[in-house]
Design a protein around this motif. Structure first.
Motif, PDB file in Angstrom:
ATOM      1  N   SER A   1       6.466 -40.883  19.828  1.00  0.00           N
ATOM      2  CA  SER A   1       7.385 -42.013  19.986  1.00  0.00           C
ATOM      3  C   SER A   1       6.891 -43.302  19.335  1.00  0.00           C
ATOM      4  N   THR A   2       5.589 -43.605  19.396  1.00  0.00           N
ATOM      5  CA  THR A   2       5.080 -44.874  18.873  1.00  0.00           C
ATOM      6  C   THR A   2       3.772 -44.658  18.121  1.00  0.00           C
ATOM      7  N   VAL A   3       3.412 -45.630  17.297  1.00  0.00           N
ATOM      8  CA  VAL A   3       2.137 -45.570  16.582  1.00  0.00           C
ATOM      9  C   VAL A   3       0.971 -45.618  17.565  1.00  0.00           C
ATOM     10  N   GLU A   4       1.121 -46.366  18.648  1.00  0.00           N
ATOM     11  CA  GLU A   4       0.050 -46.450  19.648  1.00  0.00           C
ATOM     12  C   GLU A   4      -0.217 -45.078  20.266  1.00  0.00           C
ATOM     13  N   ARG A   5       0.851 -44.339  20.592  1.00  0.00           N
ATOM     14  CA  ARG A   5       0.667 -42.986  21.109  1.00  0.00           C
ATOM     15  C   ARG A   5       0.038 -42.083  20.051  1.00  0.00           C
ATOM     16  N   ALA A   6       0.440 -42.292  18.805  1.00  0.00           N
ATOM     17  CA  ALA A   6      -0.151 -41.514  17.713  1.00  0.00           C
ATOM     18  C   ALA A   6      -1.649 -41.801  17.603  1.00  0.00           C
ATOM     19  N   ARG A   7      -2.028 -43.056  17.785  1.00  0.00           N
ATOM     20  CA  ARG A   7      -3.437 -43.437  17.709  1.00  0.00           C
ATOM     21  C   ARG A   7      -4.239 -42.752  18.831  1.00  0.00           C
ATOM     22  N   LEU A   8      -3.677 -42.722  20.047  1.00  0.00           N
ATOM     23  CA  LEU A   8      -4.357 -42.065  21.169  1.00  0.00           C
ATOM     24  C   LEU A   8      -4.476 -40.567  20.923  1.00  0.00           C
ATOM     25  N   SER A   9      -3.408 -39.964  20.389  1.00  0.00           N
ATOM     26  CA  SER A   9      -3.431 -38.537  20.089  1.00  0.00           C
ATOM     27  C   SER A   9      -4.459 -38.229  19.009  1.00  0.00           C
ATOM     28  N   ALA A  10      -4.543 -39.106  18.007  1.00  0.00           N
ATOM     29  CA  ALA A  10      -5.501 -38.900  16.915  1.00  0.00           C
ATOM     30  C   ALA A  10      -6.933 -38.903  17.440  1.00  0.00           C
ATOM     31  N   ALA A  11      -7.219 -39.797  18.365  1.00  0.00           N
ATOM     32  CA  ALA A  11      -8.582 -39.884  18.918  1.00  0.00           C
ATOM     33  C   ALA A  11      -8.976 -38.571  19.592  1.00  0.00           C
ATOM     34  N   LYS A  12      -8.049 -37.958  20.329  1.00  0.00           N
ATOM     35  CA  LYS A  12      -8.343 -36.683  20.994  1.00  0.00           C
ATOM     36  C   LYS A  12      -8.522 -35.560  19.970  1.00  0.00           C
ATOM     37  N   ASP A  13      -7.648 -35.557  18.956  1.00  0.00           N
ATOM     38  CA  ASP A  13      -7.736 -34.497  17.948  1.00  0.00           C
ATOM     39  C   ASP A  13      -9.008 -34.612  17.124  1.00  0.00           C
TER      40      ASP A  13
ATOM     41  N   ASP B   1      10.957 -35.429  10.196  1.00  0.00           N
ATOM     42  CA  ASP B   1       9.909 -36.306  10.722  1.00  0.00           C
ATOM     43  C   ASP B   1       8.933 -36.750   9.629  1.00  0.00           C
ATOM     44  N   ARG B   2       9.162 -36.314   8.397  1.00  0.00           N
ATOM     45  CA  ARG B   2       8.237 -36.660   7.317  1.00  0.00           C
ATOM     46  C   ARG B   2       8.221 -38.163   7.035  1.00  0.00           C
ATOM     47  N   ASP B   3       9.331 -38.838   7.330  1.00  0.00           N
ATOM     48  CA  ASP B   3       9.406 -40.286   7.107  1.00  0.00           C
ATOM     49  C   ASP B   3       9.291 -41.066   8.411  1.00  0.00           C
ATOM     50  N   HIS B   4       8.937 -40.384   9.502  1.00  0.00           N
ATOM     51  CA  HIS B   4       8.802 -41.033  10.810  1.00  0.00           C
ATOM     52  C   HIS B   4       7.421 -41.683  10.901  1.00  0.00           C
ATOM     53  N   ALA B   5       7.403 -43.008  11.039  1.00  0.00           N
ATOM     54  CA  ALA B   5       6.149 -43.772  10.900  1.00  0.00           C
ATOM     55  C   ALA B   5       5.019 -43.269  11.797  1.00  0.00           C
ATOM     56  N   PRO B   6       5.214 -43.080  13.120  1.00  0.00           N
ATOM     57  CA  PRO B   6       4.094 -42.599  13.949  1.00  0.00           C
ATOM     58  C   PRO B   6       3.585 -41.227  13.512  1.00  0.00           C
ATOM     59  N   THR B   7       4.505 -40.343  13.096  1.00  0.00           N
ATOM     60  CA  THR B   7       4.100 -39.012  12.650  1.00  0.00           C
ATOM     61  C   THR B   7       3.291 -39.096  11.359  1.00  0.00           C
ATOM     62  N   VAL B   8       3.752 -39.923  10.432  1.00  0.00           N
ATOM     63  CA  VAL B   8       3.018 -40.116   9.171  1.00  0.00           C
ATOM     64  C   VAL B   8       1.637 -40.709   9.451  1.00  0.00           C
ATOM     65  N   PHE B   9       1.581 -41.684  10.358  1.00  0.00           N
ATOM     66  CA  PHE B   9       0.301 -42.308  10.722  1.00  0.00           C
ATOM     67  C   PHE B   9      -0.673 -41.256  11.249  1.00  0.00           C
ATOM     68  N   LEU B  10      -0.206 -40.408  12.182  1.00  0.00           N
ATOM     69  CA  LEU B  10      -1.069 -39.382  12.764  1.00  0.00           C
ATOM     70  C   LEU B  10      -1.564 -38.414  11.696  1.00  0.00           C
ATOM     71  N   SER B  11      -0.663 -37.977  10.838  1.00  0.00           N
ATOM     72  CA  SER B  11      -1.040 -37.043   9.778  1.00  0.00           C
ATOM     73  C   SER B  11      -2.105 -37.642   8.860  1.00  0.00           C
ATOM     74  N   GLN B  12      -1.917 -38.904   8.480  1.00  0.00           N
ATOM     75  CA  GLN B  12      -2.873 -39.559   7.581  1.00  0.00           C
ATOM     76  C   GLN B  12      -4.216 -39.819   8.261  1.00  0.00           C
ATOM     77  N   GLU B  13      -4.184 -40.127   9.562  1.00  0.00           N
ATOM     78  CA  GLU B  13      -5.433 -40.363  10.295  1.00  0.00           C
ATOM     79  C   GLU B  13      -6.278 -39.096  10.379  1.00  0.00           C
ATOM     80  N   LEU B  14      -5.618 -37.933  10.550  1.00  0.00           N
ATOM     81  CA  LEU B  14      -6.354 -36.695  10.781  1.00  0.00           C
ATOM     82  C   LEU B  14      -6.713 -35.957   9.491  1.00  0.00           C
ATOM     83  N   ALA B  15      -6.000 -36.262   8.414  1.00  0.00           N
ATOM     84  CA  ALA B  15      -6.227 -35.539   7.154  1.00  0.00           C
ATOM     85  C   ALA B  15      -7.688 -35.572   6.691  1.00  0.00           C
ATOM     86  N   PRO B  16      -8.393 -36.730   6.746  1.00  0.00           N
ATOM     87  CA  PRO B  16      -9.792 -36.752   6.287  1.00  0.00           C
ATOM     88  C   PRO B  16     -10.706 -35.843   7.103  1.00  0.00           C
ATOM     89  N   TYR B  17     -10.283 -35.464   8.314  1.00  0.00           N
ATOM     90  CA  TYR B  17     -11.108 -34.611   9.172  1.00  0.00           C
ATOM     91  C   TYR B  17     -10.764 -33.128   8.998  1.00  0.00           C
TER      92      TYR B  17
END
Length: 334
Positions: free
Chosen positions: A145-157, A175-191
């Protein structure tokens, strides 16, 4: 709460720091019996107290002091009740590991476990994430739903990924253009996490080490229950379905050549590329709309745009042009 005489006596008391019932009777022009009744009502609500050690004289208490005194006992009871609830909850939840172990082991034919509420699902996910050692396969039909939730999810992943656990997630094309989803994908890609998308996904699911699976139970709207699958054969089948869909899905981060990358999309959006796939499969407008989760009218607007972009006049011609330009996923050409 207070009658007229009590209000008048309280007002009198505020303006007179030390008074007797006789003083109040004279000043307010009411009988001593009426003063006594009003005084007792004010004392009951802690709006009065005796002046010093002399019980014959009184003075007013501020309302905030009065209410603090009134609710003190109730607050203590609430705190005690909260403590009792926490203790009982802890005692009961401490039995959950034993319950799960014996529930699964109670019968060799019992391979499914129902988690009836969101709290049970959350606890299961926490334990499964702690115990997983190799791989998590996830199907996520709903966006974060939000970038903040995406950030919390990224930390766990990231905690999982840093332990060497591989993470693959399937999401919807839209969902490819959905900002929180894109944020999460980009945060986790380097890992090393991978995200891919397909036109539609039927339900939420997670597979842990290909040995256990958690599947949402969409019995009705707002059903937060889930099904835990313990059967090795059933989990293997679910994982095989995931692998098949994964091979046909479009990567989000360019970790491999996207089936619908910008360079190959011919000016089509991800949603339109999914519609083009549906056209190539011979699906009707209604079937394509249902598949990607849009209205038939919206689907037809996209089809008109696809025809315009490709310079096609018919579905057949659009399919032929798409094949010639390499716009279709390889799996559709087999």
């Amino acid at each position: 709460m207070l009658d007229e005489n009590a209000m008048r006596l309280y007002s009198f008391s505020i303006g007179n720091s030390r008074w007797s019932e006789e003083d109040a009777s004279v000043e307010l022009n009411i009988s001593l019996a009426e003063v006594d009744a009003a005084k007792n009502l004010l004392l009951k609500h802690h709006l009065l107290h005796a002046f010093g050690d002399d019980a014959a004289f009184f003075t007013a208490n501020p309302p905030d002091v009065a209410v603090a005194t009134l609710v003190e006992t109730d607050v203590q009871r609430v705190h005690q009740l909260q403590g009792d609830i926490a203790r009982r909850r802890g005692e009961m939840l401490a039995l959950m590991p034993l319950y799960r172990e014996l529930k699964v082991a109670s019968s060799s034919s019992e391979h499914l476990e129902i988690l009836e509420d969101g709290d049970m699902v959350t606890r299961y996910l926490s334990e499964a994430s702690r115990d997983v050692s190799k791989e998590v396969l996830a199907v996520q039909p709903s966006p974060i739903s939000t970038v903040e939730r995406a950030r919390l999810s990224a930390a766990k992943d990231i905690e999982l990924l840093e332990r060497g656990v591989q993470r693959k997630t399937l999401r919807r094309d839209r969902d490819r253009d959905h900002a929180p989803t894109v944020f999460l994908s980009q945060e986790l890609a380097p890992y090393g996490a991978e995200h891919r998308t397909v036109a539609t996904l039927p339900l939420r699911a997670m597979i842990f080490d290909r040995s256990a699976a958690l599947i949402s139970r969409p019995t009705f709207d707002c059903d937060f229950a889930a099904i835990v699958v313990h059967s090795p054969d059933m989990v293997a089948s679910l994982a095989a379905v995931f692998d098949s869909v994964w091979d046909m899905a479009t990567p989000m981060n360019g970790d491999s050549e996207p089936a619908h990358s910008v360079s190959k999309s011919g000016g089509l959006s991800a949603v339109q590329a999914s519609i083009l796939d549906g056209l190539a499969m011979g699906l009707t407008d209604e079937a394509i709309a249902s598949r990607i989760g849009v209205s038939v009218r919206t689907c037809r607007r996209h089809i008109a745009t696809i025809f315009e972009v490709l310079g096609a006049d018919s579905r057949f011609q659009a399919g032929a042009i798409a094949v010639s330009r390499g716009l279709l996923r390889p799996a559709l050409l087999k």
